[in-house]
Design a protein around this motif. Structure first.
Motif, PDB file in Angstrom:
ATOM      1  N   MET A   1       0.806  -1.204   0.000  1.00 35.78           N
ATOM      2  CA  MET A   1       0.000   0.000   0.000  1.00 35.78           C
ATOM      3  C   MET A   1       0.846   1.264   0.000  1.00 35.78           C
ATOM      4  SD  MET A   1      -3.075  -0.925   2.668  1.00 35.78           S
ATOM      5  CE  MET A   1      -3.586   0.749   2.665  1.00 35.78           C
ATOM      6  N   PHE A   2       2.001   1.207   0.660  1.00 31.77           N
ATOM      7  CA  PHE A   2       2.847   2.384   0.807  1.00 31.77           C
ATOM      8  C   PHE A   2       4.264   2.037   0.368  1.00 31.77           C
ATOM      9  CE2 PHE A   2       0.020   2.248   4.676  1.00 31.77           C
ATOM     10  CZ  PHE A   2      -0.956   3.093   4.169  1.00 31.77           C
ATOM     11  N   ALA A   3       4.820   2.859  -0.505  1.00 30.30           N
ATOM     12  CA  ALA A   3       6.197   2.666  -0.980  1.00 30.30           C
ATOM     13  C   ALA A   3       7.014   3.872  -0.529  1.00 30.30           C
ATOM     14  CB  ALA A   3       6.227   2.518  -2.491  1.00 30.30           C
ATOM     15  N   GLU A   4       7.953   3.639   0.388  1.00 33.04           N
ATOM     16  CA  GLU A   4       8.767   4.756   0.892  1.00 33.04           C
ATOM     17  C   GLU A   4       9.631   5.315  -0.224  1.00 33.04           C
ATOM     18  OE1 GLU A   4      11.918   5.982   4.409  1.00 33.04           O
ATOM     19  OE2 GLU A   4      11.348   3.879   4.206  1.00 33.04           O
ATOM     20  N   HIS A   5       9.724   6.628  -0.253  1.00 31.06           N
ATOM     21  CA  HIS A   5      10.689   7.257  -1.154  1.00 31.06           C
ATOM     22  C   HIS A   5      11.396   8.377  -0.405  1.00 31.06           C
ATOM     23  CE1 HIS A   5       8.223  10.803  -2.447  1.00 31.06           C
ATOM     24  NE2 HIS A   5       7.217   9.992  -2.297  1.00 31.06           N
ATOM     25  N   ARG A   6      12.670   8.500  -0.683  1.00 29.80           N
ATOM     26  CA  ARG A   6      13.515   9.459   0.026  1.00 29.80           C
ATOM     27  C   ARG A   6      14.342  10.282  -0.967  1.00 29.80           C
ATOM     28  NH1 ARG A   6      13.249   9.296   5.209  1.00 29.80           N
ATOM     29  NH2 ARG A   6      15.223  10.341   5.587  1.00 29.80           N
ATOM     30  N   GLU A   7      13.689  10.790  -2.004  1.00 32.35           N
ATOM     31  CA  GLU A   7      14.398  11.660  -2.940  1.00 32.35           C
ATOM     32  C   GLU A   7      14.693  12.973  -2.231  1.00 32.35           C
ATOM     33  OE1 GLU A   7      13.963  13.768  -7.308  1.00 32.35           O
ATOM     34  OE2 GLU A   7      12.324  12.506  -6.573  1.00 32.35           O
ATOM     35  N   LYS A   8      15.979  13.357  -2.224  1.00 27.92           N
ATOM     36  CA  LYS A   8      16.412  14.523  -1.452  1.00 27.92           C
ATOM     37  C   LYS A   8      16.804  15.689  -2.350  1.00 27.92           C
ATOM     38  CE  LYS A   8      18.000  11.779   2.436  1.00 27.92           C
ATOM     39  NZ  LYS A   8      19.082  11.533   3.382  1.00 27.92           N
ATOM     40  N   THR A   9      16.673  16.888  -1.791  1.00 30.53           N
ATOM     41  CA  THR A   9      17.102  18.086  -2.494  1.00 30.53           C
ATOM     42  C   THR A   9      18.628  18.115  -2.563  1.00 30.53           C
ATOM     43  OG1 THR A   9      17.115  19.385  -0.450  1.00 30.53           O
ATOM     44  CG2 THR A   9      15.094  19.430  -1.757  1.00 30.53           C
ATOM     45  N   ILE A  10      19.133  18.701  -3.634  1.00 28.44           N
ATOM     46  CA  ILE A  10      20.585  18.841  -3.782  1.00 28.44           C
ATOM     47  C   ILE A  10      20.989  20.310  -3.867  1.00 28.44           C
ATOM     48  CG2 ILE A  10      20.965  16.560  -4.786  1.00 28.44           C
ATOM     49  CD1 ILE A  10      20.978  17.892  -7.554  1.00 28.44           C
ATOM     50  N   GLU A  11      19.995  21.194  -3.938  1.00 22.63           N
ATOM     51  CA  GLU A  11      20.252  22.632  -3.980  1.00 22.63           C
ATOM     52  C   GLU A  11      19.433  23.323  -2.892  1.00 22.63           C
ATOM     53  OE1 GLU A  11      19.400  24.241  -7.818  1.00 22.63           O
ATOM     54  OE2 GLU A  11      20.531  22.672  -8.856  1.00 22.63           O
ATOM     55  N   GLU A  12      19.916  24.450  -2.454  1.00 22.47           N
ATOM     56  CA  GLU A  12      19.209  25.261  -1.460  1.00 22.47           C
ATOM     57  C   GLU A  12      17.894  25.787  -2.061  1.00 22.47           C
ATOM     58  OE1 GLU A  12      18.967  26.054   2.293  1.00 22.47           O
ATOM     59  OE2 GLU A  12      20.956  25.502   1.582  1.00 22.47           O
ATOM     60  N   ASN A  13      16.820  25.759  -1.272  1.00 25.57           N
ATOM     61  CA  ASN A  13      15.512  26.301  -1.665  1.00 25.57           C
ATOM     62  C   ASN A  13      15.031  25.746  -3.006  1.00 25.57           C
ATOM     63  OD1 ASN A  13      15.496  27.931   0.686  1.00 25.57           O
ATOM     64  ND2 ASN A  13      16.796  29.406  -0.372  1.00 25.57           N
ATOM     65  N   GLU A  14      15.179  24.451  -3.161  1.00 28.12           N
ATOM     66  CA  GLU A  14      14.799  23.784  -4.406  1.00 28.12           C
ATOM     67  C   GLU A  14      13.295  23.817  -4.655  1.00 28.12           C
ATOM     68  OE1 GLU A  14      15.753  19.375  -5.959  1.00 28.12           O
ATOM     69  OE2 GLU A  14      17.423  20.357  -4.953  1.00 28.12           O
ATOM     70  N   ASP A  15      12.526  23.897  -3.581  1.00 28.75           N
ATOM     71  CA  ASP A  15      11.067  23.915  -3.703  1.00 28.75           C
ATOM     72  C   ASP A  15      10.499  24.589  -2.462  1.00 28.75           C
ATOM     73  OD1 ASP A  15       8.475  23.415  -4.640  1.00 28.75           O
ATOM     74  OD2 ASP A  15       8.905  21.331  -5.148  1.00 28.75           O
ATOM     75  N   VAL A  16       9.193  24.708  -2.413  1.00 26.75           N
ATOM     76  CA  VAL A  16       8.520  25.336  -1.279  1.00 26.75           C
ATOM     77  C   VAL A  16       8.638  24.424  -0.051  1.00 26.75           C
ATOM     78  CG1 VAL A  16       6.245  24.420  -1.922  1.00 26.75           C
ATOM     79  CG2 VAL A  16       6.393  26.456  -0.515  1.00 26.75           C
ATOM     80  N   LEU A  17       8.926  25.031   1.097  1.00 29.11           N
ATOM     81  CA  LEU A  17       9.110  24.281   2.337  1.00 29.11           C
ATOM     82  C   LEU A  17       7.758  24.026   2.987  1.00 29.11           C
ATOM     83  CD1 LEU A  17      11.068  23.062   4.404  1.00 29.11           C
ATOM     84  CD2 LEU A  17      11.245  25.336   5.448  1.00 29.11           C
ATOM     85  N   LEU A  18       7.473  22.756   3.270  1.00 30.52           N
ATOM     86  CA  LEU A  18       6.210  22.342   3.877  1.00 30.52           C
ATOM     87  C   LEU A  18       6.435  21.852   5.297  1.00 30.52           C
ATOM     88  CD1 LEU A  18       4.738  20.263   0.897  1.00 30.52           C
ATOM     89  CD2 LEU A  18       4.406  22.700   1.396  1.00 30.52           C
ATOM     90  N   SER A  19       5.363  21.846   6.068  1.00 32.61           N
ATOM     91  CA  SER A  19       5.373  21.269   7.416  1.00 32.61           C
ATOM     92  C   SER A  19       4.166  20.351   7.559  1.00 32.61           C
ATOM     93  CB  SER A  19       5.302  22.364   8.478  1.00 32.61           C
ATOM     94  OG  SER A  19       6.506  23.072   8.544  1.00 32.61           O
ATOM     95  N   CYS A  20       4.388  19.247   8.223  1.00 25.25           N
ATOM     96  CA  CYS A  20       3.326  18.294   8.523  1.00 25.25           C
ATOM     97  C   CYS A  20       2.997  18.468  10.006  1.00 25.25           C
ATOM     98  CB  CYS A  20       3.829  16.875   8.241  1.00 25.25           C
ATOM     99  SG  CYS A  20       2.635  15.572   8.526  1.00 25.25           S
ATOM    100  N   ALA A  21       1.740  18.782  10.306  1.00 24.57           N
ATOM    101  CA  ALA A  21       1.310  18.992  11.687  1.00 24.57           C
ATOM    102  C   ALA A  21       0.101  18.102  11.968  1.00 24.57           C
ATOM    103  CB  ALA A  21       0.954  20.458  11.905  1.00 24.57           C
ATOM    104  N   ILE A  22      -0.274  17.983  13.209  1.00 24.53           N
ATOM    105  CA  ILE A  22      -1.423  17.159  13.574  1.00 24.53           C
ATOM    106  C   ILE A  22      -2.669  17.625  12.830  1.00 24.53           C
ATOM    107  CG2 ILE A  22      -2.941  16.504  15.492  1.00 24.53           C
ATOM    108  CD1 ILE A  22      -0.381  16.601  17.286  1.00 24.53           C
ATOM    109  N   GLU A  23      -2.789  18.936  12.612  1.00 24.44           N
ATOM    110  CA  GLU A  23      -3.968  19.504  11.962  1.00 24.44           C
ATOM    111  C   GLU A  23      -3.927  19.395  10.443  1.00 24.44           C
ATOM    112  OE1 GLU A  23      -1.958  21.383  14.022  1.00 24.44           O
ATOM    113  OE2 GLU A  23      -3.104  20.965  15.836  1.00 24.44           O
ATOM    114  N   GLY A  24      -2.803  19.007   9.844  1.00 23.14           N
ATOM    115  CA  GLY A  24      -2.730  18.876   8.398  1.00 23.14           C
ATOM    116  C   GLY A  24      -1.401  19.323   7.829  1.00 23.14           C
ATOM    117  N   MET A  25      -1.385  19.527   6.513  1.00 25.22           N
ATOM    118  CA  MET A  25      -0.195  19.971   5.802  1.00 25.22           C
ATOM    119  C   MET A  25      -0.249  21.483   5.627  1.00 25.22           C
ATOM    120  SD  MET A  25       1.677  17.333   5.167  1.00 25.22           S
ATOM    121  CE  MET A  25       2.846  18.150   4.101  1.00 25.22           C
ATOM    122  N   PHE A  26       0.892  22.144   5.834  1.00 24.81           N
ATOM    123  CA  PHE A  26       0.964  23.599   5.769  1.00 24.81           C
ATOM    124  C   PHE A  26       2.245  24.026   5.079  1.00 24.81           C
ATOM    125  CE2 PHE A  26      -1.536  22.553   9.493  1.00 24.81           C
ATOM    126  CZ  PHE A  26      -2.614  23.425   9.407  1.00 24.81           C
TER     127      PHE A  26
END
Length: 157
Positions: A1-26
């Motif tokens: 059901m779930f396939a882990e993936h760990r693709e990592k950034t290689i440059e600074e600020n490559e994309d928008v920074l997200l946070s996962c919280a109890i209330e949801g994604m922000f």
């Protein structure tokens, strides 16, 4: 059901920074006035409908499917999983259930303090999850999303 993936950034600020919280994604900026690290190189790339699990607060319900953002990056302290033949709305409803939080709790050990728990990922990954077929998942997920929207509307009034 779930396939882990760990693709990592290689440059600074490559994309928008997200946070996962109890209330949801922000967006990180919605929760914090600043970025708390010195660099976001090595952060995990996430995309829409990925399952994100917190290594520190999983037992408190800090687990979400990224239903909000097309893509972004998140701290490498999280685990990111691609959903395999599962409905994202169903999985989002599932991760918020009390039984699922207990399911996560059963794969943790005492951390540095009584309120901090360490996830034993190998134990968690060996647990069995019973789910309905994909069509039923879709109907259940849509129902709970509709119910959540209705609750939000009433709270706004």
């Amino acid at each position: 059901m779930f396939a882990e993936h760990r693709e990592k950034t290689i440059e600074e600020n490559e994309d928008v920074l997200l946070s996962c919280a109890i209330e949801g994604m922000f967006l990180n900026s919605e929760l914090f006035s600043h970025f708390r690290g010195s660099s976001n190189i090595g952060y995990l790339k996430v995309k829409k409908n990925d399952l994100i699990l917190s290594a520190q607060n999983l037992h408190l319900g800090n687990a979400n499917v990224n239903l909000r953002f097309k893509h972004g990056i998140i701290s490498p302290a999280y685990k990111v999983y691609e959903l395999v033949e599962c409905d994202p709305l169903f999985i989002q409803a599932w991760v918020k259930k009390d039984n699922t939080i207990n399911f996560f709790l059963s794969a943790t050990t005492e951390g540095a303090s009584g309120c901090r728990k360490n996830v034993e990922w190998k134990t968690l990954e060996k647990q069995i999850i019973t789910v309905p077929n994909l069509k039923e998942q879709g109907a259940i997920g849509a129902y709970f999303q509709s119910l959540d929207s209705l609750i939000t509307l009433h709270q706004e009034k």
